[in-house]
Design a protein around this motif. Structure first.
Motif, mmCIF file in Angstrom:
data_model
loop_
_atom_site.group_PDB
_atom_site.id
_atom_site.type_symbol
_atom_site.label_atom_id
_atom_site.label_comp_id
_atom_site.label_asym_id
_atom_site.label_seq_id
_atom_site.Cartn_x
_atom_site.Cartn_y
_atom_site.Cartn_z
ATOM 1 N N ALA A 105 54.455 48.165 38.227
ATOM 2 C CA ALA A 105 53.509 47.090 38.550
ATOM 3 C C ALA A 105 52.619 46.818 37.342
ATOM 4 O O ALA A 105 52.326 47.726 36.561
ATOM 5 C CB ALA A 105 52.653 47.478 39.750
ATOM 6 N N ALA A 106 52.206 45.576 37.216
ATOM 7 C CA ALA A 106 51.247 45.178 36.175
ATOM 8 C C ALA A 106 50.275 44.195 36.830
ATOM 9 O O ALA A 106 50.687 43.180 37.374
ATOM 10 C CB ALA A 106 51.960 44.534 35.001
ATOM 11 N N THR A 107 48.992 44.547 36.778
ATOM 12 C CA THR A 107 47.986 43.764 37.488
ATOM 13 C C THR A 107 46.863 43.370 36.549
ATOM 14 O O THR A 107 46.363 44.188 35.787
ATOM 15 C CB THR A 107 47.400 44.603 38.652
ATOM 16 O OG1 THR A 107 48.473 45.111 39.442
ATOM 17 C CG2 THR A 107 46.496 43.766 39.514
ATOM 18 N N GLN A 108 46.451 42.113 36.633
ATOM 19 C CA GLN A 108 45.287 41.619 35.900
ATOM 20 C C GLN A 108 44.105 41.827 36.847
ATOM 21 O O GLN A 108 44.011 41.173 37.874
ATOM 22 C CB GLN A 108 45.494 40.128 35.591
ATOM 23 C CG GLN A 108 44.721 39.573 34.402
ATOM 24 C CD GLN A 108 43.222 39.641 34.490
ATOM 25 O OE1 GLN A 108 42.635 40.677 34.234
ATOM 26 N NE2 GLN A 108 42.574 38.558 34.806
ATOM 27 N N VAL A 109 43.224 42.778 36.533
ATOM 28 C CA VAL A 109 42.190 43.178 37.478
ATOM 29 C C VAL A 109 40.875 42.416 37.336
ATOM 30 O O VAL A 109 39.986 42.593 38.174
ATOM 31 C CB VAL A 109 41.936 44.707 37.415
ATOM 32 C CG1 VAL A 109 43.168 45.466 37.850
ATOM 33 C CG2 VAL A 109 41.476 45.136 36.039
ATOM 34 N N LEU A 110 40.724 41.581 36.340
ATOM 35 C CA LEU A 110 39.501 40.779 36.227
ATOM 36 C C LEU A 110 39.711 39.436 36.923
ATOM 37 O O LEU A 110 39.557 38.361 36.337
ATOM 38 C CB LEU A 110 39.116 40.570 34.755
ATOM 39 C CG LEU A 110 38.687 41.824 34.005
ATOM 40 C CD1 LEU A 110 38.248 41.468 32.595
ATOM 41 C CD2 LEU A 110 37.581 42.562 34.730
ATOM 42 N N GLU A 111 40.037 39.513 38.184
ATOM 43 C CA GLU A 111 40.205 38.337 39.024
ATOM 44 C C GLU A 111 39.274 38.488 40.226
ATOM 45 O O GLU A 111 38.914 39.609 40.613
ATOM 46 C CB GLU A 111 41.664 38.205 39.500
ATOM 47 C CG GLU A 111 42.606 37.860 38.376
ATOM 48 C CD GLU A 111 44.034 37.691 38.871
ATOM 49 O OE1 GLU A 111 44.343 38.078 40.017
ATOM 50 O OE2 GLU A 111 44.844 37.182 38.094
ATOM 51 N N ASP A 112 38.932 37.387 40.843
ATOM 52 C CA ASP A 112 37.992 37.410 41.960
ATOM 53 C C ASP A 112 38.413 38.342 43.079
ATOM 54 O O ASP A 112 37.582 39.031 43.669
ATOM 55 C CB ASP A 112 37.788 35.999 42.511
ATOM 56 C CG ASP A 112 37.048 35.099 41.536
ATOM 57 O OD1 ASP A 112 36.352 35.635 40.642
ATOM 58 O OD2 ASP A 112 37.177 33.868 41.651
ATOM 59 N N THR A 113 39.702 38.403 43.391
ATOM 60 C CA THR A 113 40.156 39.237 44.503
ATOM 61 C C THR A 113 39.876 40.713 44.241
ATOM 62 O O THR A 113 39.552 41.450 45.168
ATOM 63 C CB THR A 113 41.655 39.038 44.766
ATOM 64 O OG1 THR A 113 42.366 39.264 43.551
ATOM 65 C CG2 THR A 113 41.953 37.645 45.272
ATOM 66 N N TYR A 114 39.987 41.144 42.999
ATOM 67 C CA TYR A 114 39.718 42.545 42.674
ATOM 68 C C TYR A 114 38.223 42.802 42.510
ATOM 69 O O TYR A 114 37.716 43.832 42.923
ATOM 70 C CB TYR A 114 40.469 42.961 41.401
ATOM 71 C CG TYR A 114 41.938 43.019 41.649
ATOM 72 C CD1 TYR A 114 42.530 44.134 42.237
ATOM 73 C CD2 TYR A 114 42.765 41.949 41.313
ATOM 74 C CE1 TYR A 114 43.882 44.181 42.484
ATOM 75 C CE2 TYR A 114 44.128 41.988 41.560
ATOM 76 C CZ TYR A 114 44.674 43.105 42.141
ATOM 77 O OH TYR A 114 46.006 43.155 42.403
ATOM 78 N N LEU A 115 37.516 41.872 41.898
ATOM 79 C CA LEU A 115 36.088 42.056 41.682
ATOM 80 C C LEU A 115 35.312 42.005 42.992
ATOM 81 O O LEU A 115 34.283 42.672 43.140
ATOM 82 C CB LEU A 115 35.567 40.996 40.713
ATOM 83 C CG LEU A 115 36.128 41.083 39.292
ATOM 84 C CD1 LEU A 115 35.643 39.919 38.452
ATOM 85 C CD2 LEU A 115 35.775 42.405 38.634
ATOM 86 N N ALA A 116 35.792 41.235 43.972
ATOM 87 C CA ALA A 116 35.111 41.146 45.269
ATOM 88 C C ALA A 116 35.151 42.470 46.012
ATOM 89 O O ALA A 116 34.296 42.736 46.863
ATOM 90 C CB ALA A 116 35.755 40.047 46.105
ATOM 91 N N ALA A 117 36.106 43.325 45.705
ATOM 92 C CA ALA A 117 36.217 44.624 46.372
ATOM 93 C C ALA A 117 35.054 45.546 46.009
ATOM 94 O O ALA A 117 34.765 46.492 46.739
ATOM 95 C CB ALA A 117 37.545 45.279 46.028
ATOM 96 N N PHE A 118 34.379 45.265 44.898
ATOM 97 C CA PHE A 118 33.256 46.094 44.485
ATOM 98 C C PHE A 118 32.011 45.584 45.107
ATOM 99 O O PHE A 118 31.007 46.016 45.212
ATOM 100 C CB PHE A 118 33.119 46.101 42.951
ATOM 101 C CG PHE A 118 34.257 46.780 42.288
ATOM 102 C CD1 PHE A 118 34.395 48.140 42.324
ATOM 103 C CD2 PHE A 118 35.244 46.055 41.646
ATOM 104 C CE1 PHE A 118 35.453 48.783 41.709
ATOM 105 C CE2 PHE A 118 36.311 46.670 41.019
ATOM 106 C CZ PHE A 118 36.407 48.035 41.063
#
Length: 90
Positions: free
Chosen positions: A77-90
């Motif tokens: 897997a390769a994920t771009q984590v600076l996206e709204d869906t990932y940042l909203a989890a914090f």
């Protein structure tokens, strides 16, 4: 004329910059990932025996990729984590 010459020189450079940070493909090995993205900024051993490579672009970067390698050392897997869906989890 000068603008056309400048455009001819800049177009390949911009295209290369875009593809340089393109995500690795599933099944690629770590060597291929490093050729594409460079050295990871961090390496994390996960509890299930797999590895996560972190490719951060610095304090002003707009991309941070997490690349997961299976036990066989290949991309799962390769994920771009600076996206709204990932940042909203914090």
């Amino acid at each position: 004329m000068k603008r056309q010459v400048l455009a001819l020189w800049l177009a390949p450079a911009l295209l290369a910059a875009c593809t340089a940070f393109a995500p690795p493909l599933p099944g690629q090995d770590e060597t291929q990932v490093r050729q594409r993205l460079g050295s990871p900024t961090a390496r994390h051993a996960l509890p299930d025996g797999t590895t996560r490579l972190e490719f951060a672009t610095g304090p002003f970067g707009r991309q941070t990729r997490m690349v997961d390698l299976g036990r066989n050392g290949r991309v799962t897997a390769a994920t771009q984590v600076l996206e709204d869906t990932y940042l909203a989890a914090f």
